[in-house]
Design a protein around this motif. Structure first.
Motif, PDB file in Angstrom:
ATOM      1  N   GLY A  73       0.834  -1.197   0.000  1.00 27.06           N
ATOM      2  CA  GLY A  73       0.000   0.000   0.000  1.00 27.06           C
ATOM      3  C   GLY A  73       0.865   1.242   0.000  1.00 27.06           C
ATOM      4  O   GLY A  73       2.051   1.188   0.328  1.00 27.06           O
ATOM      5  N   THR A  74       0.266   2.369  -0.372  1.00 27.98           N
ATOM      6  CA  THR A  74       0.997   3.633  -0.396  1.00 27.98           C
ATOM      7  C   THR A  74       0.355   4.618   0.575  1.00 27.98           C
ATOM      8  O   THR A  74      -0.870   4.664   0.703  1.00 27.98           O
ATOM      9  CB  THR A  74       1.008   4.242  -1.807  1.00 27.98           C
ATOM     10  OG1 THR A  74      -0.332   4.420  -2.244  1.00 27.98           O
ATOM     11  CG2 THR A  74       1.742   3.356  -2.783  1.00 27.98           C
ATOM     12  N   VAL A  75       1.204   5.396   1.240  1.00 31.89           N
ATOM     13  CA  VAL A  75       0.749   6.374   2.226  1.00 31.89           C
ATOM     14  C   VAL A  75       1.409   7.710   1.918  1.00 31.89           C
ATOM     15  O   VAL A  75       2.633   7.780   1.782  1.00 31.89           O
ATOM     16  CB  VAL A  75       1.120   5.940   3.661  1.00 31.89           C
ATOM     17  CG1 VAL A  75       0.691   6.981   4.669  1.00 31.89           C
ATOM     18  CG2 VAL A  75       0.508   4.595   4.000  1.00 31.89           C
ATOM     19  N   ALA A  76       0.618   8.773   1.801  1.00 28.78           N
ATOM     20  CA  ALA A  76       1.148  10.119   1.592  1.00 28.78           C
ATOM     21  C   ALA A  76       1.194  10.846   2.929  1.00 28.78           C
ATOM     22  O   ALA A  76       0.207  10.873   3.660  1.00 28.78           O
ATOM     23  CB  ALA A  76       0.281  10.895   0.609  1.00 28.78           C
ATOM     24  N   ILE A  77       2.352  11.415   3.251  1.00 28.24           N
ATOM     25  CA  ILE A  77       2.517  12.206   4.466  1.00 28.24           C
ATOM     26  C   ILE A  77       2.397  13.669   4.040  1.00 28.24           C
ATOM     27  O   ILE A  77       3.231  14.169   3.277  1.00 28.24           O
ATOM     28  CB  ILE A  77       3.901  11.974   5.117  1.00 28.24           C
ATOM     29  CG1 ILE A  77       4.230  10.490   5.223  1.00 28.24           C
ATOM     30  CG2 ILE A  77       3.995  12.679   6.449  1.00 28.24           C
ATOM     31  CD1 ILE A  77       3.390   9.721   6.196  1.00 28.24           C
ATOM     32  N   ILE A  78       1.334  14.359   4.505  1.00 28.46           N
ATOM     33  CA  ILE A  78       1.093  15.737   4.084  1.00 28.46           C
ATOM     34  C   ILE A  78       0.975  16.646   5.302  1.00 28.46           C
ATOM     35  O   ILE A  78       0.699  16.189   6.401  1.00 28.46           O
ATOM     36  CB  ILE A  78      -0.175  15.846   3.213  1.00 28.46           C
ATOM     37  CG1 ILE A  78      -1.395  15.326   3.972  1.00 28.46           C
ATOM     38  CG2 ILE A  78      -0.019  15.111   1.912  1.00 28.46           C
ATOM     39  CD1 ILE A  78      -2.704  15.563   3.273  1.00 28.46           C
ATOM     40  N   GLY A  79       1.188  17.927   5.089  1.00 28.43           N
ATOM     41  CA  GLY A  79       1.042  18.905   6.170  1.00 28.43           C
ATOM     42  C   GLY A  79       1.777  20.191   5.861  1.00 28.43           C
ATOM     43  O   GLY A  79       2.403  20.343   4.811  1.00 28.43           O
ATOM     44  N   ARG A  80       1.702  21.137   6.789  1.00 26.21           N
ATOM     45  CA  ARG A  80       2.370  22.425   6.656  1.00 26.21           C
ATOM     46  C   ARG A  80       3.881  22.234   6.737  1.00 26.21           C
ATOM     47  O   ARG A  80       4.362  21.185   7.173  1.00 26.21           O
ATOM     48  CB  ARG A  80       1.902  23.374   7.764  1.00 26.21           C
ATOM     49  CG  ARG A  80       0.411  23.640   7.797  1.00 26.21           C
ATOM     50  CD  ARG A  80      -0.106  24.540   6.735  1.00 26.21           C
ATOM     51  NE  ARG A  80       0.518  25.860   6.830  1.00 26.21           N
ATOM     52  CZ  ARG A  80       0.606  26.694   5.825  1.00 26.21           C
ATOM     53  NH1 ARG A  80       0.119  26.368   4.652  1.00 26.21           N
ATOM     54  NH2 ARG A  80       1.180  27.857   5.956  1.00 26.21           N
ATOM     55  N   PRO A  81       4.670  23.250   6.361  1.00 31.89           N
ATOM     56  CA  PRO A  81       6.130  23.162   6.497  1.00 31.89           C
ATOM     57  C   PRO A  81       6.557  23.036   7.961  1.00 31.89           C
ATOM     58  O   PRO A  81       5.921  23.598   8.854  1.00 31.89           O
ATOM     59  CB  PRO A  81       6.626  24.490   5.917  1.00 31.89           C
ATOM     60  CG  PRO A  81       5.524  24.984   5.049  1.00 31.89           C
ATOM     61  CD  PRO A  81       4.258  24.484   5.675  1.00 31.89           C
ATOM     62  N   ASN A  82       7.602  22.284   8.206  1.00 36.01           N
ATOM     63  CA  ASN A  82       8.221  22.132   9.529  1.00 36.01           C
ATOM     64  C   ASN A  82       7.286  21.597  10.608  1.00 36.01           C
ATOM     65  O   ASN A  82       7.291  22.074  11.735  1.00 36.01           O
ATOM     66  CB  ASN A  82       8.833  23.456   9.989  1.00 36.01           C
ATOM     67  CG  ASN A  82      10.184  23.670   9.374  1.00 36.01           C
ATOM     68  OD1 ASN A  82      10.487  23.117   8.325  1.00 36.01           O
ATOM     69  ND2 ASN A  82      11.007  24.462  10.010  1.00 36.01           N
ATOM     70  N   VAL A  83       6.479  20.595  10.264  1.00 29.32           N
ATOM     71  CA  VAL A  83       5.644  19.956  11.282  1.00 29.32           C
ATOM     72  C   VAL A  83       6.145  18.556  11.621  1.00 29.32           C
ATOM     73  O   VAL A  83       5.562  17.896  12.477  1.00 29.32           O
ATOM     74  CB  VAL A  83       4.147  19.905  10.872  1.00 29.32           C
ATOM     75  CG1 VAL A  83       3.564  21.283  10.784  1.00 29.32           C
ATOM     76  CG2 VAL A  83       3.960  19.153   9.574  1.00 29.32           C
ATOM     77  N   GLY A  84       7.198  18.102  10.941  1.00 26.45           N
ATOM     78  CA  GLY A  84       7.787  16.806  11.261  1.00 26.45           C
ATOM     79  C   GLY A  84       7.446  15.681  10.318  1.00 26.45           C
ATOM     80  O   GLY A  84       7.518  14.510  10.696  1.00 26.45           O
ATOM     81  N   LYS A  85       7.079  16.003   9.085  1.00 26.79           N
ATOM     82  CA  LYS A  85       6.739  14.950   8.117  1.00 26.79           C
ATOM     83  C   LYS A  85       7.933  14.045   7.834  1.00 26.79           C
ATOM     84  O   LYS A  85       7.816  12.820   7.886  1.00 26.79           O
ATOM     85  CB  LYS A  85       6.229  15.573   6.810  1.00 26.79           C
ATOM     86  CG  LYS A  85       4.940  16.365   6.954  1.00 26.79           C
ATOM     87  CD  LYS A  85       4.494  17.003   5.661  1.00 26.79           C
ATOM     88  CE  LYS A  85       5.467  17.990   5.096  1.00 26.79           C
ATOM     89  NZ  LYS A  85       5.691  19.206   5.876  1.00 26.79           N
ATOM     90  N   SER A  86       9.085  14.641   7.570  1.00 23.77           N
ATOM     91  CA  SER A  86      10.289  13.849   7.291  1.00 23.77           C
ATOM     92  C   SER A  86      10.748  13.096   8.531  1.00 23.77           C
ATOM     93  O   SER A  86      11.176  11.943   8.445  1.00 23.77           O
ATOM     94  CB  SER A  86      11.408  14.754   6.781  1.00 23.77           C
ATOM     95  OG  SER A  86      11.033  15.363   5.564  1.00 23.77           O
ATOM     96  N   SER A  87      10.632  13.719   9.692  1.00 27.78           N
ATOM     97  CA  SER A  87      10.995  13.035  10.948  1.00 27.78           C
ATOM     98  C   SER A  87      10.095  11.829  11.184  1.00 27.78           C
ATOM     99  O   SER A  87      10.555  10.791  11.657  1.00 27.78           O
ATOM    100  CB  SER A  87      10.888  14.004  12.129  1.00 27.78           C
ATOM    101  OG  SER A  87      11.800  15.058  11.987  1.00 27.78           O
ATOM    102  N   LEU A  88       8.819  11.965  10.862  1.00 21.85           N
ATOM    103  CA  LEU A  88       7.884  10.852  11.003  1.00 21.85           C
ATOM    104  C   LEU A  88       8.278   9.693  10.099  1.00 21.85           C
ATOM    105  O   LEU A  88       8.295   8.536  10.526  1.00 21.85           O
ATOM    106  CB  LEU A  88       6.459  11.312  10.695  1.00 21.85           C
ATOM    107  CG  LEU A  88       5.386  10.225  10.692  1.00 21.85           C
ATOM    108  CD1 LEU A  88       5.272   9.583  12.071  1.00 21.85           C
ATOM    109  CD2 LEU A  88       4.063  10.786  10.238  1.00 21.85           C
ATOM    110  N   VAL A  89       8.607   9.993   8.849  1.00 22.48           N
ATOM    111  CA  VAL A  89       9.021   8.940   7.912  1.00 22.48           C
ATOM    112  C   VAL A  89      10.269   8.234   8.431  1.00 22.48           C
ATOM    113  O   VAL A  89      10.349   7.008   8.443  1.00 22.48           O
ATOM    114  CB  VAL A  89       9.255   9.511   6.500  1.00 22.48           C
ATOM    115  CG1 VAL A  89       9.890   8.476   5.593  1.00 22.48           C
ATOM    116  CG2 VAL A  89       7.951  10.000   5.899  1.00 22.48           C
TER     117      VAL A  89
END
Length: 93
Positions: A4-20
């Motif tokens: 499956g595929t999951v898109a991580i979305i949100g405002r800048p600097n909320v931790g999307k890359s850290s979550l991944v």
């Protein structure tokens, strides 16, 4: 095996890359205190014995103030493409 595929979305600097990075338990995508470090969608794959998850780390949601804002339009297009091609979405706040 399931995939499956999951898109991580949100405002800048909320931790999307850290979550991944935390989900993959490795340093897969760049992390920086500067906003808009991620300019293109980055796909990372998590493998398990029974499943595979493709995470798409997207740029921060950008507020476009006029049609001449080419960077904002490009960043938002990257996010829309990731949303359309994913099975699930995670909204990082």
């Amino acid at each position: 095996m399931k995939c499956g595929t999951v898109a991580i979305i949100g405002r800048p600097n909320v931790g999307k890359s850290s979550l991944v990075n935390a989900l993959l338990k490795t340093h897969a995508v760049i992390i920086s205190p500067k906003p808009q470090t991620t300019r293109n969608s980055i796909r990372c794959i998590y493998n398990d014995d029974n499943a595979q998850i493709i995470f798409t780390d997207t740029p921060g949601l950008y507020r476009v103030t006029n049609e001449k804002d080419k960077l904002g339009i490009f960043l938002n297009d990257e996010i829309l493409d990731a949303i359309e091609s994913s099975d699930a979405k995670i909204n990082a706040r």
